[in-house]
Scaffold this motif. Structure first.
Motif, PDB file in Angstrom:
ATOM      1  N   ASN A 189     -11.086   3.281  10.138  1.00 34.44           N
ATOM      2  CA  ASN A 189      -9.693   2.859  10.006  1.00 34.44           C
ATOM      3  C   ASN A 189      -9.285   1.717  10.931  1.00 34.44           C
ATOM      4  O   ASN A 189      -8.165   1.227  10.850  1.00 34.44           O
TER       5      ASN A 189
ATOM      6  N   LEU B 206       0.843  -1.200   0.000  1.00 33.27           N
ATOM      7  CA  LEU B 206       0.000   0.000   0.000  1.00 33.27           C
ATOM      8  C   LEU B 206       0.877   1.249   0.000  1.00 33.27           C
ATOM      9  O   LEU B 206       1.672   1.452   0.913  1.00 33.27           O
ATOM     10  N   VAL B 207       0.718   2.078  -1.007  1.00 32.51           N
ATOM     11  CA  VAL B 207       1.606   3.225  -1.202  1.00 32.51           C
ATOM     12  C   VAL B 207       1.328   4.356  -0.220  1.00 32.51           C
ATOM     13  O   VAL B 207       2.238   4.926   0.353  1.00 32.51           O
ATOM     14  N   ARG B 208       0.079   4.678   0.000  1.00 28.55           N
ATOM     15  CA  ARG B 208      -0.254   5.850   0.816  1.00 28.55           C
ATOM     16  C   ARG B 208      -0.920   5.499   2.140  1.00 28.55           C
ATOM     17  O   ARG B 208      -1.617   6.313   2.720  1.00 28.55           O
ATOM     18  N   GLN B 209      -0.723   4.282   2.593  1.00 28.95           N
ATOM     19  CA  GLN B 209      -1.324   3.883   3.865  1.00 28.95           C
ATOM     20  C   GLN B 209      -0.275   3.234   4.759  1.00 28.95           C
ATOM     21  O   GLN B 209       0.713   2.683   4.266  1.00 28.95           O
ATOM     22  N   GLN B 210      -0.524   3.302   6.044  1.00 27.69           N
ATOM     23  CA  GLN B 210       0.415   2.800   7.032  1.00 27.69           C
ATOM     24  C   GLN B 210      -0.333   1.933   8.044  1.00 27.69           C
ATOM     25  O   GLN B 210      -1.382   2.326   8.560  1.00 27.69           O
TER      26      GLN B 210
ATOM     27  N   ASP C  56      -3.812   6.770   6.698  1.00 28.42           N
ATOM     28  CA  ASP C  56      -3.022   7.455   5.678  1.00 28.42           C
ATOM     29  C   ASP C  56      -1.607   7.620   6.204  1.00 28.42           C
ATOM     30  O   ASP C  56      -1.404   7.953   7.374  1.00 28.42           O
ATOM     31  N   SER C  57      -0.631   7.406   5.339  1.00 28.81           N
ATOM     32  CA  SER C  57       0.754   7.435   5.799  1.00 28.81           C
ATOM     33  C   SER C  57       1.209   8.836   6.190  1.00 28.81           C
ATOM     34  O   SER C  57       2.081   8.987   7.015  1.00 28.81           O
ATOM     35  N   ASN C  58       0.623   9.869   5.619  1.00 32.14           N
ATOM     36  CA  ASN C  58       1.028  11.228   5.951  1.00 32.14           C
ATOM     37  C   ASN C  58       0.096  11.798   7.016  1.00 32.14           C
ATOM     38  O   ASN C  58      -0.995  12.244   6.708  1.00 32.14           O
ATOM     39  N   ARG C  59       0.507  11.751   8.236  1.00 31.48           N
ATOM     40  CA  ARG C  59      -0.236  12.287   9.381  1.00 31.48           C
ATOM     41  C   ARG C  59      -1.499  11.507   9.739  1.00 31.48           C
ATOM     42  O   ARG C  59      -2.312  11.953  10.530  1.00 31.48           O
ATOM     43  N   GLY C  60      -1.659  10.349   9.148  1.00 35.62           N
ATOM     44  CA  GLY C  60      -2.856   9.569   9.419  1.00 35.62           C
ATOM     45  C   GLY C  60      -2.959   9.093  10.852  1.00 35.62           C
ATOM     46  O   GLY C  60      -4.030   9.124  11.444  1.00 35.62           O
TER      47      GLY C  60
END
Length: 147
Positions: A92, A62-66, A112-116
């Motif tokens: 989530n 997954l590119v944009r998830q953490q 979301d990987s950015n501030r998720g």
């Protein structure tokens, strides 16, 4: 969900489905039973809350998830079940487990990987009353893990 004891046939169906997606016909052939029996058993297992069939993905792809795990301690242990259920319904959240040891609950989330994770902790999880503290763990690399 109440506990459900799997008989040998149910166990065979579940074990095979955990390894790979199989048609009812393929399961029936492998187990030496009819396709109708497989279909009925799967239906009963789903209705009992024992079996849920879904597609899983490797979180590393997954590119944009953490993927993250959050350990939670509650103010009152008598609220374990209620708070676990409440948190399990949050956006989530993949799973919630009541645990023994240092933490009351372990919460697995896909954010979301950015501030998720920050958003989940400060906006979503913060709305749940009765949480004493949390500790978060980001999953940097996963082995044999699908969500």
């Amino acid at each position: 969900m109440t506990q459900h004891e799997l008989d040998e046939l149910d166990s065979g169906i579940v074990t095979r489905l955990r390894v790979e997606n199989m048609s009812n016909n393929a399961l029936a052939e492998e187990l030496g039973i009819s396709e109708g029996t497989v279909r009925q058993r799967i239906k009963k297992l789903k209705e009992a809350g024992v079996l849920k069939i879904r597609a899983l993905i490797n979180p590393d792809s997954l590119v944009r998830q953490q993927l993250a795990t959050i350990a939670v301690n509650l103010n009152e242990s008598r609220l374990l079940d209620a708070k676990a259920r409440e948190i399990a319904e949050l956006e989530n959240v993949l799973s919630v487990s009541i645990t023994s040891g240092q933490y009351d609950l372990i919460v697995e989330v896909l954010v979301d990987s950015n501030r998720g994770l920050v958003g989940f902790l400060t906006d979503t999880l913060a709305r749940v009353e009765g949480i004493a503290k949390t500790e978060s763990f980001l999953m940097l690399k996963n082995y044999n893990k699908y969500v």
